[in-house]
Design an enzyme around this catalytic site. Sequence first.
Site, PDB file in Angstrom:
ATOM      1  N   THR A  95       0.857  -1.190   0.000  1.00 55.52           N
ATOM      2  CA  THR A  95       0.000   0.000   0.000  1.00 55.52           C
ATOM      3  C   THR A  95       0.888   1.233   0.000  1.00 55.52           C
ATOM      4  O   THR A  95       1.560   1.540   0.990  1.00 55.52           O
ATOM      5  CB  THR A  95      -0.929   0.018   1.228  1.00 55.52           C
ATOM      6  OG1 THR A  95      -1.703  -1.185   1.237  1.00 55.52           O
ATOM      7  CG2 THR A  95      -1.864   1.218   1.171  1.00 55.52           C
ATOM      8  N   LYS A 170      -7.127   2.030  -3.505  1.00 55.84           N
ATOM      9  CA  LYS A 170      -6.743   1.548  -2.169  1.00 55.84           C
ATOM     10  C   LYS A 170      -6.725   2.703  -1.153  1.00 55.84           C
ATOM     11  O   LYS A 170      -7.138   2.536  -0.006  1.00 55.84           O
ATOM     12  CB  LYS A 170      -5.363   0.873  -2.268  1.00 55.84           C
ATOM     13  CG  LYS A 170      -4.804   0.345  -0.971  1.00 55.84           C
ATOM     14  CD  LYS A 170      -5.571  -0.832  -0.422  1.00 55.84           C
ATOM     15  CE  LYS A 170      -4.968  -1.289   0.901  1.00 55.84           C
ATOM     16  NZ  LYS A 170      -5.811  -2.255   1.587  1.00 55.84           N
ATOM     17  N   LYS A 238       0.056   5.253   8.592  1.00 55.81           N
ATOM     18  CA  LYS A 238       0.788   5.462   7.335  1.00 55.81           C
ATOM     19  C   LYS A 238      -0.183   5.662   6.160  1.00 55.81           C
ATOM     20  O   LYS A 238      -0.026   6.585   5.349  1.00 55.81           O
ATOM     21  CB  LYS A 238       1.700   4.242   7.089  1.00 55.81           C
ATOM     22  CG  LYS A 238       2.476   4.211   5.802  1.00 55.81           C
ATOM     23  CD  LYS A 238       1.885   3.327   4.703  1.00 55.81           C
ATOM     24  CE  LYS A 238       1.708   1.884   5.053  1.00 55.81           C
ATOM     25  NZ  LYS A 238       1.188   1.066   3.942  1.00 55.81           N
TER      26      LYS A 238
HETATM   27  N1  LIG Z   1      -1.896  -6.439   7.452  1.00 60.85           N
HETATM   28  C1  LIG Z   1      -2.954  -6.101   6.719  1.00 60.85           C
HETATM   29  O1  LIG Z   1      -4.108  -6.357   7.104  1.00 60.85           O
HETATM   30  C2  LIG Z   1      -2.795  -5.429   5.373  1.00 60.85           C
HETATM   31  C3  LIG Z   1      -3.881  -5.484   4.487  1.00 60.85           C
HETATM   32  C4  LIG Z   1      -3.742  -4.897   3.232  1.00 60.85           C
HETATM   33  C5  LIG Z   1      -2.584  -4.230   2.904  1.00 60.85           C
HETATM   34  N2  LIG Z   1      -1.553  -4.156   3.807  1.00 60.85           N
HETATM   35  C6  LIG Z   1      -0.339  -3.455   3.381  1.00 60.85           C
HETATM   36  O2  LIG Z   1       0.581  -4.461   2.986  1.00 60.85           O
HETATM   37  C7  LIG Z   1       1.910  -4.038   3.273  1.00 60.85           C
HETATM   38  C8  LIG Z   1       2.571  -5.049   4.213  1.00 60.85           C
HETATM   39  O3  LIG Z   1       1.809  -5.106   5.390  1.00 60.85           O
HETATM   40  P1  LIG Z   1       2.021  -6.209   6.532  1.00 60.85           P
HETATM   41  O4  LIG Z   1       0.808  -6.158   7.369  1.00 60.85           O
HETATM   42  O5  LIG Z   1       2.456  -7.502   5.933  1.00 60.85           O
HETATM   43  O6  LIG Z   1       3.197  -5.521   7.336  1.00 60.85           O
HETATM   44  P2  LIG Z   1       4.425  -6.153   8.121  1.00 60.85           P
HETATM   45  O7  LIG Z   1       4.076  -7.462   8.705  1.00 60.85           O
HETATM   46  O8  LIG Z   1       4.904  -5.089   9.040  1.00 60.85           O
HETATM   47  O9  LIG Z   1       5.516  -6.378   6.971  1.00 60.85           O
HETATM   48  C9  LIG Z   1       6.197  -5.299   6.394  1.00 60.85           C
HETATM   49  C10 LIG Z   1       7.237  -5.817   5.423  1.00 60.85           C
HETATM   50  O10 LIG Z   1       7.999  -4.717   4.915  1.00 60.85           O
HETATM   51  C11 LIG Z   1       9.402  -4.935   5.214  1.00 60.85           C
HETATM   52  N3  LIG Z   1      10.068  -3.664   5.415  1.00 60.85           N
HETATM   53  C12 LIG Z   1       9.694  -2.642   6.219  1.00 60.85           C
HETATM   54  N4  LIG Z   1      10.556  -1.617   6.109  1.00 60.85           N
HETATM   55  C13 LIG Z   1      11.530  -2.011   5.247  1.00 60.85           C
HETATM   56  C14 LIG Z   1      12.683  -1.395   4.713  1.00 60.85           C
HETATM   57  N5  LIG Z   1      13.026  -0.141   5.050  1.00 60.85           N
HETATM   58  N6  LIG Z   1      13.434  -2.087   3.813  1.00 60.85           N
HETATM   59  C15 LIG Z   1      13.089  -3.337   3.453  1.00 60.85           C
HETATM   60  N7  LIG Z   1      11.993  -3.982   3.922  1.00 60.85           N
HETATM   61  C16 LIG Z   1      11.217  -3.319   4.803  1.00 60.85           C
HETATM   62  C17 LIG Z   1       9.370  -5.815   6.440  1.00 60.85           C
HETATM   63  O11 LIG Z   1      10.629  -6.431   6.616  1.00 60.85           O
HETATM   64  P3  LIG Z   1      11.034  -6.995   8.074  1.00 60.85           P
HETATM   65  O12 LIG Z   1      10.348  -8.309   8.195  1.00 60.85           O
HETATM   66  O13 LIG Z   1      12.504  -7.078   8.031  1.00 60.85           O
HETATM   67  O14 LIG Z   1      10.530  -5.980   9.078  1.00 60.85           O
HETATM   68  C18 LIG Z   1       8.251  -6.773   6.075  1.00 60.85           C
HETATM   69  O15 LIG Z   1       8.669  -7.687   5.105  1.00 60.85           O
HETATM   70  C19 LIG Z   1       1.783  -2.633   3.865  1.00 60.85           C
HETATM   71  O16 LIG Z   1       1.907  -1.693   2.827  1.00 60.85           O
HETATM   72  C20 LIG Z   1       0.369  -2.623   4.430  1.00 60.85           C
HETATM   73  O17 LIG Z   1      -0.141  -1.313   4.519  1.00 60.85           O
HETATM   74  C21 LIG Z   1      -1.634  -4.760   5.021  1.00 60.85           C
END
Ligand SMILES: NC(=O)c1ccc[n+]([C@@H]2O[C@H](COP(=O)([O-])OP(=O)(O)OC[C@H]3O[C@@H](n4cnc5c(N)ncnc54)[C@H](OP(=O)(O)O)[C@@H]3O)[C@@H](O)[C@H]2O)c1
Length: 300
Positions: A95, A170, A238
């Site tokens: 996102t 989105k 965010k």
């Molecule tokens: N969770 C939900 O319900 C949901 C639903 C729809 C969309 N989203 C979107 O999907 C995306 C991922 O969400 P998530 O819930 O899976 O979050 P998450 O569990 O916090 O995962 C974030 C990912 O991004 C990586 N990352 C963060 N900062 C980084 C950096 N500076 N350089 C390289 N890698 C980095 C993390 O690596 P590390 O493992 O090393 O921290 C991890 O792989 C986001 O954009 C979120 O807004 C989430």
Amino acid sequence: MEVGFIGLGIMGSRMAANLLARGFSLTVHNRTAAKAEELLRQGARWAERPAAAAAKADVLVTMLADPAAVHAAALGKEGFLAALRPGTLWIDCSTVDPSFSRRMAQEARGRGVRFLDAPAAGTKGPAEAGQLVFFVGGAAGDLQEAGPLLQAMGRSVLHVGENGMGTSLKMVVNLMLGQAMAAFAEALRLGEALGLGKEKLLETLLGGAVAAPFLSGKKQKVLAERFEPEFPLKWMAKDLHLAAQAAFECAAALPCGAAAKELYSLAAAHGWGEQDFSAIYGFLGRAPAGSPPAGRASAG
Ligand SMILES: NC(=O)c1ccc[n+]([C@@H]2O[C@H](COP(=O)([O-])OP(=O)(O)OC[C@H]3O[C@@H](n4cnc5c(N)ncnc54)[C@H](OP(=O)(O)O)[C@@H]3O)[C@@H](O)[C@H]2O)c1
């Protein structure tokens, strides 16, 4: 089809598992290597750097936190864009904001790489069940090629328009999501302050027409006041920030969204960011110091 997959957080790890289960050949990378262990046991290959995940890929998928994370993986040291073969397809499911998607599309084009922005609607459960909904921006032909891959991770794929339009939709959806959760939490807290029971309030609000359908899924978290993360609160802060940025760019005003944005930002600043975004209810009932009660801060 050789697929590279970068970003194995809550969403990415589950999406990648579904690709593996559907027979896609997968090379994965994550900043924190430990999160790849389960996928490696299931047959994925490990790439030490983003570039290594791209080397043999026909399609590269990213599911990363925010624009900065995507930028670092794509264009940082040993980033994947320079390593992708011309003609390959990059699908960014993170996102991010529409302008950023358009910039990435341009960077990709400059290297002969095709690009789709394909953010996902749905959270941890739908990601695990392969029931996500993808909003896609990009060329119809590229989407046709990506179809089987997106369908392995989701139940529905919506072609919204050109690059940036998937992330535009989105932004709109999450603007409402964040506000609906905050309004629900605020209404519950008012009801409690007026002396109404929480069970009665939940029954009335969730049983009537005023609550958004997703709120029923948050009932147990609110009842137990335990907010194990599905969609972390920091990512809602965010997304509302990115929506505000996008709104400024197209001269739209978000007076209600701005209030919600500041509320989530305040909650994150007080240490609630790692919990589910429904923890905004916990934050609104917080102790005067503003800290999450012991035992809830590191849930999940
Ligand atoms: N969770 C939900 O319900 C949901 C639903 C729809 C969309 N989203 C979107 O999907 C995306 C991922 O969400 P998530 O819930 O899976 O979050 P998450 O569990 O916090 O995962 C974030 C990912 O991004 C990586 N990352 C963060 N900062 C980084 C950096 N500076 N350089 C390289 N890698 C980095 C993390 O690596 P590390 O493992 O090393 O921290 C991890 O792989 C986001 O954009 C979120 O807004 C989430």
